[in-house]
Design an enzyme around this catalytic site. Sequence first.
Site, PDB file in Angstrom:
ATOM      1  N   HIS A 121       0.872  -1.184   0.000  1.00 45.44           N
ATOM      2  CA  HIS A 121       0.000   0.000   0.000  1.00 45.44           C
ATOM      3  C   HIS A 121       0.909   1.234   0.000  1.00 45.44           C
ATOM      4  CE1 HIS A 121      -2.885   2.907   1.734  1.00 45.44           C
ATOM      5  NE2 HIS A 121      -3.845   2.054   1.427  1.00 45.44           N
TER       6      HIS A 121
ATOM      7  N   ASP B  69       2.728  -4.531   8.121  1.00 47.80           N
ATOM      8  CA  ASP B  69       1.534  -3.711   7.967  1.00 47.80           C
ATOM      9  C   ASP B  69       0.342  -4.668   8.110  1.00 47.80           C
ATOM     10  OD1 ASP B  69      -0.677  -2.435   7.021  1.00 47.80           O
ATOM     11  OD2 ASP B  69       0.215  -1.763   5.136  1.00 47.80           O
TER      12      ASP B  69
ATOM     13  N   CYS C   4      -4.684   2.394  -3.732  1.00 49.15           N
ATOM     14  CA  CYS C   4      -3.446   2.929  -3.147  1.00 49.15           C
ATOM     15  C   CYS C   4      -2.294   1.937  -3.303  1.00 49.15           C
ATOM     16  CB  CYS C   4      -3.625   3.291  -1.668  1.00 49.15           C
ATOM     17  SG  CYS C   4      -4.870   4.539  -1.403  1.00 49.15           S
TER      18      CYS C   4
ATOM     19  N   LYS D 263     -10.689  -0.549  10.327  1.00 53.46           N
ATOM     20  CA  LYS D 263     -10.833  -1.788   9.529  1.00 53.46           C
ATOM     21  C   LYS D 263     -11.161  -2.974  10.431  1.00 53.46           C
ATOM     22  CE  LYS D 263      -7.572   0.028   6.196  1.00 53.46           C
ATOM     23  NZ  LYS D 263      -8.053   0.176   4.825  1.00 53.46           N
TER      24      LYS D 263
ATOM     25  N   GLN E 258      -4.883  -5.360   7.033  1.00 51.08           N
ATOM     26  CA  GLN E 258      -5.867  -6.310   6.507  1.00 51.08           C
ATOM     27  C   GLN E 258      -5.796  -7.653   7.215  1.00 51.08           C
ATOM     28  OE1 GLN E 258      -8.132  -5.272   4.622  1.00 51.08           O
ATOM     29  NE2 GLN E 258      -7.259  -3.390   3.799  1.00 51.08           N
TER      30      GLN E 258
END
Length: 405
Positions: free
Chosen positions: A123, A200, A363, A226, A203
């Site tokens: 991202h 990261d 992104c 999220k 998700q």
Amino acid sequence: MMDAIVSTRPLDLVADFPAIPEGWAYLDTAATAQKPAQVIDAIAHAYSETYATVHRGVYQRSAEMTLAFEAARRRVGQFIGANAPEEVIFVRGATEGINLVAQSWGGAFLKPGDRIMLSVLEHHSNIVPWQLIAERAGAEIDVAPLTEDGRIDLDAMAGMLTDRHKLVALAHVSNVLGSVLDARRAAKLAHDAGALLLLDGCQAVPRMPIDVQALGCDFYVFSGHKLYGPTGIGVLWGRADLLDAMPPWQGGGAMIDKVSFSGTTFAPPPARFEAGTPHVVGVLGLHAAVDYVTGIGLDAIAAHEEALVREARSALSAMNSVRLLGPEDSAGIVSFAVEGVHPHDVGTILDESRVAIRAGHHCAQPLMEHLGLDATARASFGVYNGRKDVEALVRGIERVTRIFG
Ligand code: PMP
């Protein structure tokens, strides 16, 4: 045995989500998750009954709010397997968490000639902060390629890592392809080269159980919104010894030990990295979100989304005009292209059928370039989705192909 029972029972939780009306297939959870009443209630309760600032008030209300705020930090730490609550820094979101590490750790420790390893599927939030600090520090960026089916190619990365690499920063789950990183192996490869690993987890955290110690990473970031929590709140987890050695990145109230014009000293982590009045109610909302998903069980959520992905991929792969992207076992996210139809048109026509997907570059422009596409259509699942949402998606795409002949 219990696991098998849990994993075969579909979740039916849409009633917890007041902003999802009957007949609306919300398939954009990878962008942001809808909020359960439990989170909305926690936020409303805080603003309407218990609100006060934290850490500074001498009155009882503020002392109680401080206790609730710090209880949330402990809860979040427990949720991701932190060693201590002090390892949990509250930030605005994953973007801010990565910028914090880049500016603070990178600003202090990256030297000219050092290298940072990223991957093609990152991202922009896990690319641009590194570009900014690399430019300032005179460091270089390398980009690990992907396997044919859209995973970060760790074999290739192993061959690229050198003792000049000081940091590897990778998505735990891709926001476009849903590919899941073998994070333990990534940690071992990074550490063997003498580098740190930042994951990261934007998700991954809403979709699978996370234990930062077991993963062996050094930094982990994610966004509350999220994870069925509020916007404007996120988490940076860092190993205590690393955080201890890092300088502040933003100055202001709450992050100091003593301020004077002859020299200022700073508080230890986490306060050192939390300048200014924090997002008090956001933190309480995040606590409620963590309680909500742990009440369901992250294994059950993973199994639920896995089943939806399997169904969606199987139905879409039967359609000649659809190109499915990403690996078979993607986590909760299915990206695809419909031949001859721009993803924005796919999204607009699906919206007419009350199916909300995301269309765009997500992104992740370097990934789009790698795929040879400007954009993809992306359906992503959450705990409120069910089989009928997959059916609505498939019917909607059939309509798209009819309209475009
Ligand atoms: N990384 C990934 C993998 C993401 O999916 C996102 C959000 N799309 C981000 C980082 C940035 O998160 P935020 O905008 O909440 O800071």
